[in-house]
Structure formats: C-alpha cells, structure tokens
Design an enzyme around this catalytic site. Structure first.
Site, PDB file in Angstrom:
ATOM      1  N   GLY A  70       0.805  -1.215   0.000  1.00  0.00           N
ATOM      2  CA  GLY A  70       0.000   0.000   0.000  1.00  0.00           C
ATOM      3  C   GLY A  70       0.844   1.275   0.000  1.00  0.00           C
ATOM      4  N   ASN A 153      -8.391   3.954   8.265  1.00  0.00           N
ATOM      5  CA  ASN A 153      -7.810   2.806   8.959  1.00  0.00           C
ATOM      6  C   ASN A 153      -7.852   2.942  10.475  1.00  0.00           C
ATOM      7  OD1 ASN A 153      -5.778   4.820   7.934  1.00  0.00           O
ATOM      8  ND2 ASN A 153      -4.515   3.765   9.447  1.00  0.00           N
ATOM      9  N   ALA A 211      -2.023  -6.721  -0.059  1.00  0.00           N
ATOM     10  CA  ALA A 211      -2.466  -8.082   0.260  1.00  0.00           C
ATOM     11  C   ALA A 211      -2.608  -8.345   1.760  1.00  0.00           C
ATOM     12  CB  ALA A 211      -1.498  -9.103  -0.353  1.00  0.00           C
ATOM     13  N   HIS A 212      -1.707  -7.750   2.562  1.00  0.00           N
ATOM     14  CA  HIS A 212      -1.667  -8.199   3.963  1.00  0.00           C
ATOM     15  C   HIS A 212      -2.820  -7.680   4.817  1.00  0.00           C
ATOM     16  CE1 HIS A 212       0.136  -4.782   6.390  1.00  0.00           C
ATOM     17  NE2 HIS A 212       0.416  -4.346   5.174  1.00  0.00           N
ATOM     18  N   THR A 248      12.467  -7.598 -10.450  1.00  0.00           N
ATOM     19  CA  THR A 248      11.928  -8.923 -10.719  1.00  0.00           C
ATOM     20  C   THR A 248      10.640  -9.129  -9.925  1.00  0.00           C
ATOM     21  OG1 THR A 248      14.155  -9.739 -11.088  1.00  0.00           O
ATOM     22  CG2 THR A 248      12.456 -11.402 -10.663  1.00  0.00           C
ATOM     23  N   CYS A 336       1.077   2.887  13.428  1.00  0.00           N
ATOM     24  CA  CYS A 336       2.170   3.809  13.116  1.00  0.00           C
ATOM     25  C   CYS A 336       2.327   4.859  14.202  1.00  0.00           C
ATOM     26  CB  CYS A 336       1.906   4.495  11.795  1.00  0.00           C
ATOM     27  SG  CYS A 336       1.067   3.452  10.620  1.00  0.00           S
TER      28      CYS A 336
END
Ligand SMILES: *Cc1c(COP(=O)(O)O)cnc(C)c1O
Length: 404
Positions: A70, A153, A211-212, A248, A336
């Site tokens: 994110g 959040n 994703a997390h 990659t 945070c």
C-alpha cells in the site's frame, strides 16, 4: 489462545493463501523475464494473477501494477502523477484530507515542502466524514489530483468515493481541454474486503490495495491505473510492470494476492454482515457495561470491521498491555502512531483534544473473528478499565470537565 483484534494493522494469512505461496515458490521459481520455459511458466503465473486481480476491480490487466504494498502504491500514484505533470504556468495543486494514512499524507507533505506542489488538507467534520461539497469547494484551476482514503484505517469511517468521483467527472466534463483533467486517487487498502471497489462505478483513476490487510502476505500490493493516465515510474531499472515499476516480480506474492482477492470475492456476501454483527455486539456491550466511553467516528457510514472507542480517564497504552496480558491484541489509533505516543492525527483532525485521543482503542475484526472472542473481550474489559481508572492520577481533575 490469542484473540486477534488488530486486523487493520495486518491480518492472519488464509490457509489457502499459504498453500498458494508454497506451491508457487516451489514450482515457479523462474524469472518471468527469462525466455526459457522455466521463466515463461513464471510469466504465465504473473499474467494469470494480473487477469484475476483486474477482474476483481472491474479493470483491464494492463491497468494493474504490482508493487510492494500500500505505501509504495500510494507513493507511485501521487509522486508518479506529480513528476509526470506537464510544465505549467502555476504550481500543480493537490487536494487530500487531514485524515489520510501517513503513506499519502507524508508523501504530499514532502512534495509540498520540496516546493513541487500546493496542497489542501480537508478537515473532516467531528464524525470523521468528508463530504463531496467540502472537496468541490477546494478545486482550483491548477488542481491536478484529489487523493482520499476510502475507509479510514483508524476509525473505519467511509468516504463517499463514488459521489466524489461523480462530482469530479462532472467538473472534468466542463473543462475546455480534456488533458487538463483532474485525476482521482483513492487509498482503498481498508475497503477491499468489505466495500464495493469497482473502479468504473467509483469513477477513480488510481486505486491502492495491499495483500496483507486481506489475509494475504506482507510485501505485495498493487495500484490500479486507468488506461491513458500517465505516471512517471518511481523505481527505475528493468521494464517490468509496463515500465512503471522495475524489479523482478514477486511471483509467489502476486499469485497469493490474486488468491486472497479470490477468497474475498467468494466470501463477500456473508462476511460483511457477520463481521458487522460482531462489531455492533462489541460496541453495544462496551457502551452498556462501561461508563464514559465514546465511539469515535460516525455510527452509520462505516466499514463493518473497525470500532474505535475512547475510554475516558484510562490510558490507551495501559489498556493495550492489560488486554495483551490476557492474550487479546488490539491497538491504539494506528500502529504507526502508537509507538510515538503522539495523539492520533485522525482524531486530532476530527477536533479531539489530546486526552480523548490517549484513551482511544481500535478494535479491528476479520472474517475469522468469532462471537466467543467478542464475548471474552466484553467479559474482561470492564474490570481492566475500572482498575486503570482507579489508578489514574487525572481522575478527579478530569471528572468535572468530562460530563457527556
Ligand atoms: C496498511 C495501510 C497502508 C499501507 O500498506 P502497506 O502494504 O503496509 O505498505 C496504506 N493505507 C492504509 C489505509 C492502510 O491501512
């Protein structure tokens, strides 16, 4: 046994996702850029995942850029637009809110300090809401980007992204030249599991996901970029991700992200109401059994998984540690800010004095949360709060001022 109610910080991995990671890591170890079969098999995994992710958001595969998560997606969206913007007679102007995740807020603040942009930080109302009108009022001739969080959040409050998207579309349709179009970015990290995220319905040009926060692994996420929107890459090197993000590909992470979204899609119809019911039970139980609490953020218009509650005359960190001692994981505001002991910037922007922020606890649920877990929290919390309040040196001092 631990009770995990900090799903806005990160989530447990779904068993199906773990399986996918292991399978991809062992079977598809090739570099997707390699010409040989081993490489092309890995390329195929990435292509398939990109198609699935695009489908989830109602987008085309070419509009999905995989990133490390994110924070990187927010940076790519904002910095990418700013560093690509045509030379103008006036400095570009960006509209955001004071209640954004720091990945957006600090990025825009930095660009402002570097002298590259002008910025407006919209204050929400006392319920944490940002209205389309408050955004529209701030649009100037040199405004090039609006960036707003979809689901906050810390509080779970929902921004009316669709209505704001419609307002921006209307503003754009009245412009003399289409290339001076105002762009709309949303950080939808906390919205993906529980809210509609079709990019055409929301009328967004850029959308951040990771994703997390949806039972996938850490370190993989993505950015939706509407076809025709030009970004400057922020990581340069190879030509991966349509030349927008060198490096990659995280093949296993990408396949895990697609798998996590597949699970969101297949559970969506039942998860929303299940989580909402448990969240409401938690809120009502706390309000009924513990005096002097405040639910932070509007009661309606919120995502189902977050309850942010202030316990007056009790210290947030002490509540967290007492719950942790019993195997219950919650957080104060966002992960945070909890280490800095600074009052939450979100609650501060909503007009809260520091003492109301300090006793604020964020409970964030997931599709795996059970009723027994909520019952356990409701059983132990009143005693903890009572104990902490009895110890509070500010008790008598605050008592007279906090009658609400
Ligand atoms: C967690 C979070 C982020 C950061 O995502 P990472 O993948 O951890 O970088 C950004 N925005 C919001 C709203 C979040 O909750």
């Amino acid at each position: 046994m631990s009770i995990y109610l900090d799903n806005s910080a990160t989530t447990t991995l779904a068993p199906e996702v773990i399986e996918k990671i292991n399978e991809t890591n062992s079977k598809y170890y090739g570099n997707p850029s390699s010409v040989h079969t081993v490489g092309q098999e890995a390329r195929h995994v990435v292509d398939e995942a990109r198609r699935e992710v695009a489908d989830f958001f109602g987008a085309n595969p070419e509009e999905i850029i995989f990133t490390s998560g994110g924070s990187e997606s927010d940076n790519l969206a904002i910095r990418g637009i700013i560093s690509n913007s045509e030379p103008r007679t006036s400095k570009p102007h960006v509209i955001t809110s004071a209640t954004e995740h720091h990945a957006v807020l600090h990025t825009i603040e930095d660009l402002e300090k570097e002298g590259k942009i002008e910025a407006t930080y919209i204050k929400p109302d006392k319920d944490g809401l940002i209205s389309p009108e408050s955004v529209e009022k701030e649009i100037r001739p040199n405004t090039i980007l609006v960036s707003l969080i979809y689901v906050n959040n810390e509080t779970g409050v929902v921004t009316p992204i669709k209505e704001i998207g419609e307002m921006i579309e209307k503003t754009n349709s009245e412009l003399p030249t289409p290339d001076s179009r105002l762009l709309f970015h949303t950080d939808a990290v906390q919205a993906v599991e529980f809210m509609p995220v079709n990019v055409d319905e929301l009328k967004v040009d850029l959308l951040t996901f990771t994703a997390h926060k949806i039972h996938g692994p850490k370190g993989i996420g993505g950015l939706y970029v509407r076809w025709g929107v030009k970004l400057a890459p922020q990581i340069t090197g190879g030509s991966q991700e349509f030349r927008l993000r060198a490096g990659t590909e995280n093949v296993a992470g990408i396949s895990a992200l697609a798998e996590a979204l597949k699970l969101v899609h297949s559970t969506q119809s039942t998860v929303h109401s299940k989580v909402e019911k448990l969240r409401n039970k938690l809120i009502e139980g706390i309000q009924k059994n513990i005096p002097d609490t405040i639910l932070n953020g509007v009661r309606t218009k919120r995502a189902p998984h977050i309850a942010n509650i202030s316990f007056m005359n009790a210290e947030g960190e002490a509540i967290i540690l007492n719950l942790d001692f019993l195997g219950i994981a919650v957080s104060s505001g966002s992960a945070c800010t909890s280490r800095t002991l600074e009052p939450s910037h979100v609650l501060t922007a909503m007009g809260y004095p520091p003492e109301k922020c300090h006793g604020s606890i964020r409970f964030s649920l997931s599709r795996y949360t059970t009723e027994a877990e909520i019952d356990k929290v409701l059983e132990v919390l009143p005693g903890i709060i009572e104990k902490l309040r009895a110890m509070s040196p500010f008790k008598s001092l605050n008592e007279s001022t906090n009658s609400h």
